[in-house]
Design an enzyme around this catalytic site. Structure first.
Site, PDB file in Angstrom:
ATOM      1  N   HIS A   1       0.836  -1.205   0.000  1.00  0.00           N
ATOM      2  CA  HIS A   1       0.000   0.000   0.000  1.00  0.00           C
ATOM      3  C   HIS A   1       0.873   1.258   0.000  1.00  0.00           C
ATOM      4  O   HIS A   1       0.606   2.204  -0.739  1.00  0.00           O
ATOM      5  CB  HIS A   1      -0.925   0.006   1.220  1.00  0.00           C
ATOM      6  CG  HIS A   1      -2.141  -0.840   1.067  1.00  0.00           C
ATOM      7  ND1 HIS A   1      -2.098  -2.218   1.090  1.00  0.00           N
ATOM      8  CD2 HIS A   1      -3.440  -0.504   0.891  1.00  0.00           C
ATOM      9  CE1 HIS A   1      -3.321  -2.691   0.933  1.00  0.00           C
ATOM     10  NE2 HIS A   1      -4.160  -1.681   0.813  1.00  0.00           N
TER      11      HIS A   1
ATOM     12  N   HIS B   1       1.376  -3.514   9.274  1.00  0.00           N
ATOM     13  CA  HIS B   1       2.804  -3.431   8.947  1.00  0.00           C
ATOM     14  C   HIS B   1       3.604  -2.830  10.086  1.00  0.00           C
ATOM     15  O   HIS B   1       3.060  -2.169  10.967  1.00  0.00           O
ATOM     16  CB  HIS B   1       3.027  -2.558   7.703  1.00  0.00           C
ATOM     17  CG  HIS B   1       2.597  -3.195   6.433  1.00  0.00           C
ATOM     18  ND1 HIS B   1       3.352  -4.156   5.794  1.00  0.00           N
ATOM     19  CD2 HIS B   1       1.496  -3.019   5.674  1.00  0.00           C
ATOM     20  CE1 HIS B   1       2.729  -4.537   4.693  1.00  0.00           C
ATOM     21  NE2 HIS B   1       1.598  -3.869   4.594  1.00  0.00           N
TER      22      HIS B   1
END
Length: 196
Positions: free
Chosen positions: A117, A161
């Protein structure tokens, strides 16, 4: 004996960096994830999902208002997908343990490093910043960069993440945009030369 000691020190240093990264990421997640609405974080996540961004870019390419840079933009999105998948399959870093309700689209999505992303949104922001068509529209450029930064931060806040994943993804996205933009310039020069 010396090479073993150097390898041990290197492994120890690497382990300390990974441990620090995990601790900082968890602290950020714990401190901020409840203060920002989860629906906003998920909206940012979905806005940068490849399953959304690539079909949108592809549909723009097939509209009547074709721009010469759309093909390079599509190529850039595909390059991003390939690089992120390759790097994830090499490093195979597990996602944070506090990562709730993650449903990977493909098996490589089980891995964390780098953030796809983050690479995607920084690719888009960098690409748009480099285009002459948008150079006069500072509000659009500022808006896209704000979206890129917020989306990247949301990856840590959602627990998807670690901080280093996001930083690596952002760097990768900027490099991909520079590469594709360079390709765009070379192609434009070649086409102009052939037309003359």
């Amino acid at each position: 004996m010396a090479p073993t000691t150097a390898a041990t020190k290197s492994t120890s240093f690497h382990h300390r960096i990974i441990t620090l990264d995990a601790a900082v990421s968890k602290s950020i997640h714990t401190l901020f994830h409840t203060s920002i609405p989860g629906s906003l974080l998920l909206l940012l996540e979905y806005s940068a999902d490849f399953r959304f961004s690539f079909p949108l870019a592809l549909s723009l390419y097939f509209t009547r208002v074709r721009r010469p840079y759309l093909i390079q933009f599509l190529v850039g999105l595909l390059v991003d997908l390939l690089f992120v998948g390759l790097v994830k399959s090499i490093f195979r870093r597990s996602r944070p343990l506090y990562n709730p309700d993650m449903k990977p689209a493909v098996s490589v999505d089980h891995f964390s490093f780098p953030s796809g992303h983050a690479s995607r949104v920084f690719f888009v922001a960098s690409f748009i910043s480099l285009l002459d068509d948008f150079s006069g529209n500072c509000w659009l450029v500022l808006g896209v960069w704000t979206w890129a930064v917020l989306t990247s931060c949301s990856r840590v806040l959602l627990g998807r993440h670690f901080v280093s994943d996001v930083l690596a993804g952002a760097c990768l996205g900027v490099l991909e945009a520079a590469f594709v933009f360079r390709f765009l310039k070379v192609k434009t020069i070649a086409v102009s030369y052939l037309q003359n």
